[in-house]
Write an enzyme that holds these catalytic residues in place. Sequence first.
Site, PDB file in Angstrom:
ATOM      1  N   GLU A 239      36.716  46.412  41.775  1.00 51.78           N
ATOM      2  CA  GLU A 239      36.311  46.995  43.071  1.00 51.78           C
ATOM      3  C   GLU A 239      37.009  46.345  44.260  1.00 51.78           C
ATOM      4  O   GLU A 239      37.085  46.918  45.337  1.00 51.78           O
ATOM      5  CB  GLU A 239      34.794  46.858  43.283  1.00 51.78           C
ATOM      6  CG  GLU A 239      33.903  47.473  42.227  1.00 51.78           C
ATOM      7  CD  GLU A 239      33.431  46.439  41.212  1.00 51.78           C
ATOM      8  OE1 GLU A 239      34.220  45.544  40.826  1.00 51.78           O
ATOM      9  OE2 GLU A 239      32.269  46.532  40.781  1.00 51.78           O
TER      10      GLU A 239
ATOM     11  N   ASP B 274      43.748  42.932  36.903  1.00 53.42           N
ATOM     12  CA  ASP B 274      42.797  43.853  36.267  1.00 53.42           C
ATOM     13  C   ASP B 274      43.564  44.751  35.298  1.00 53.42           C
ATOM     14  O   ASP B 274      44.660  45.205  35.593  1.00 53.42           O
ATOM     15  CB  ASP B 274      42.070  44.700  37.313  1.00 53.42           C
ATOM     16  CG  ASP B 274      40.825  45.374  36.728  1.00 53.42           C
ATOM     17  OD1 ASP B 274      39.702  44.994  37.118  1.00 53.42           O
ATOM     18  OD2 ASP B 274      40.975  46.272  35.856  1.00 53.42           O
TER      19      ASP B 274
ATOM     20  N   ASP C 118      46.530  42.689  31.320  1.00 57.05           N
ATOM     21  CA  ASP C 118      45.449  42.058  30.567  1.00 57.05           C
ATOM     22  C   ASP C 118      45.308  40.597  31.013  1.00 57.05           C
ATOM     23  O   ASP C 118      46.271  39.819  30.941  1.00 57.05           O
ATOM     24  CB  ASP C 118      45.807  42.141  29.071  1.00 57.05           C
ATOM     25  CG  ASP C 118      44.735  41.531  28.194  1.00 57.05           C
ATOM     26  OD1 ASP C 118      43.703  41.078  28.724  1.00 57.05           O
ATOM     27  OD2 ASP C 118      44.933  41.509  26.963  1.00 57.05           O
ATOM     28  N   GLY C 119      44.123  40.247  31.452  1.00 59.36           N
ATOM     29  CA  GLY C 119      43.866  38.895  31.924  1.00 59.36           C
ATOM     30  C   GLY C 119      44.117  37.849  30.852  1.00 59.36           C
ATOM     31  O   GLY C 119      44.567  36.734  31.126  1.00 59.36           O
TER      32      GLY C 119
ATOM     33  N   ASP D 212      35.590  38.001  36.702  1.00 58.17           N
ATOM     34  CA  ASP D 212      34.725  39.105  37.132  1.00 58.17           C
ATOM     35  C   ASP D 212      34.991  40.289  36.216  1.00 58.17           C
ATOM     36  O   ASP D 212      35.596  41.278  36.602  1.00 58.17           O
ATOM     37  CB  ASP D 212      35.042  39.447  38.599  1.00 58.17           C
ATOM     38  CG  ASP D 212      34.130  40.538  39.135  1.00 58.17           C
ATOM     39  OD1 ASP D 212      33.121  40.850  38.485  1.00 58.17           O
ATOM     40  OD2 ASP D 212      34.441  41.084  40.204  1.00 58.17           O
TER      41      ASP D 212
ATOM     42  N   PRO E 196      37.819  45.645  26.095  1.00 58.75           N
ATOM     43  CA  PRO E 196      38.974  44.825  26.487  1.00 58.75           C
ATOM     44  C   PRO E 196      38.599  43.450  27.051  1.00 58.75           C
ATOM     45  O   PRO E 196      39.459  42.586  27.186  1.00 58.75           O
ATOM     46  CB  PRO E 196      39.679  45.673  27.554  1.00 58.75           C
ATOM     47  CG  PRO E 196      38.740  46.744  27.940  1.00 58.75           C
ATOM     48  CD  PRO E 196      37.749  46.911  26.828  1.00 58.75           C
TER      49      PRO E 196
HETATM   50  N1  SAM Z   1      30.332  43.407  38.277  1.00 53.95           N
HETATM   51  C1  SAM Z   1      30.758  43.774  37.026  1.00 53.95           C
HETATM   52  C2  SAM Z   1      29.745  43.779  35.958  1.00 53.95           C
HETATM   53  O1  SAM Z   1      28.588  43.827  36.227  1.00 53.95           O
HETATM   54  O2  SAM Z   1      30.111  43.804  34.765  1.00 53.95           O
HETATM   55  C3  SAM Z   1      32.177  43.466  36.702  1.00 53.95           C
HETATM   56  C4  SAM Z   1      33.037  44.101  37.759  1.00 53.95           C
HETATM   57  S1  SAM Z   1      34.662  44.630  37.559  1.00 53.95           S
HETATM   58  C5  SAM Z   1      34.572  46.387  37.822  1.00 53.95           C
HETATM   59  C6  SAM Z   1      35.095  44.501  35.850  1.00 53.95           C
HETATM   60  C7  SAM Z   1      36.570  44.740  35.644  1.00 53.95           C
HETATM   61  O3  SAM Z   1      37.031  44.015  34.520  1.00 53.95           O
HETATM   62  C8  SAM Z   1      36.981  46.199  35.406  1.00 53.95           C
HETATM   63  O4  SAM Z   1      37.696  46.671  36.514  1.00 53.95           O
HETATM   64  C9  SAM Z   1      37.837  46.129  34.133  1.00 53.95           C
HETATM   65  O5  SAM Z   1      38.971  46.979  34.177  1.00 53.95           O
HETATM   66  C10 SAM Z   1      38.218  44.663  34.108  1.00 53.95           C
HETATM   67  N2  SAM Z   1      38.634  44.140  32.790  1.00 53.95           N
HETATM   68  C11 SAM Z   1      38.048  44.297  31.587  1.00 53.95           C
HETATM   69  N3  SAM Z   1      38.744  43.646  30.633  1.00 53.95           N
HETATM   70  C12 SAM Z   1      39.810  43.062  31.233  1.00 53.95           C
HETATM   71  C13 SAM Z   1      40.902  42.271  30.787  1.00 53.95           C
HETATM   72  N4  SAM Z   1      41.065  41.959  29.500  1.00 53.95           N
HETATM   73  N5  SAM Z   1      41.801  41.839  31.711  1.00 53.95           N
HETATM   74  C14 SAM Z   1      41.673  42.163  33.019  1.00 53.95           C
HETATM   75  N6  SAM Z   1      40.660  42.925  33.492  1.00 53.95           N
HETATM   76  C15 SAM Z   1      39.744  43.374  32.622  1.00 53.95           C
END
Ligand code: SAM
Length: 302
Positions: A88, A108, A140-141, A158, A167
């Site tokens: 976000e 992200d 990918d983080g 986050d 993921p």
């Molecule tokens: N506040 C949230 C919750 O309650 O779970 C998390 C917010 S944020 C939208 C989560 C983000 O993590 C998403 O945009 C998703 O694409 C990202 N994400 C998931 N796996 C990931 C990875 N391996 N590397 C980077 N980003 C990742």
Amino acid sequence: MYEWHWHIEWQTPYEYHAHAIKRVIAEERSEFQRVLLVELFRFGKSLIIDGKVQSTVSDEYIYHETLVHPLLITLDNPKDVLILGGGEGATLREVLKHKSVNSAVMVDIDPVVIDFAKKYLYEWHQGSFDNPKTKLIIGDGYKFVKETNQKFDAVILDLTDPIKDSPSQLLYTVEFYKQVKGILKENGGLVTQATSPSFSLDTFSAIYNTLRNVFKYVSASIAYIPGFDSLWGFVYASDYRSPSSLTAEQVDKLIKETIIGELKFYDGETHEMIFSIPKHIRVKLESEKRISTEKEPIAVPA
Ligand code: SAM
């Protein structure tokens, strides 16, 4: 009785929370997850990924301030911050409030979430993606942490919940936390969202114990998030210092000295509340023995 369309969110296989939807704003199935943006009657604009509310416009500040500020005020003038996930842009917004921060790298995995954020979630990011201190990477983080040569003062995880085979699942493992430790500067620290102590206490305590195996100082906070209808857990880890060692007076002083602008949720008094963990949760955290590993990664129950 009420003829609305409902978003039904399963917290365990045995219970769900339902939110009435006023309208669907956008919806897309990305390569990684199902991304949905809706307006809820009670909470307004809300981002939902794989059936889970990520944040709502009316209370996102509780989650994002609790995730970011206790860690950053505890470190000494953090300059280089890495955010993994954070779609976000609200975590980025909070990071950029810190006067000492020179660079905020956000990684992200999902371009669809980032597109949604840029198009529809201005209230969250408030232009942070265009800040000259920001570097946004779609990737990918896990891979980023493995491959980067950069060192960071703070790493903020986050991420979506560790849903089985999602993921983000491997970014809650001991192997990954060791990799993160390797890219932290001396006196650096990490924070992760750690799921719901109300619905997935086992997952929360396993994340806590996994981090305890890697870092010297590990502490947890909990805050009630109305849009999640649940307490939410956060775990902070460092070899330097723990936010839980700060007093309310120190927190108020540090906020004044280090942060630009007003916070809505976090201050000295709130700090005392979120780091006061009720006894049954404390006992569970302290007695937890399980470690989340790549071979047997922790997952939320639903
Ligand atoms: N506040 C949230 C919750 O309650 O779970 C998390 C917010 S944020 C939208 C989560 C983000 O993590 C998403 O945009 C998703 O694409 C990202 N994400 C998931 N796996 C990931 C990875 N391996 N590397 C980077 N980003 C990742």
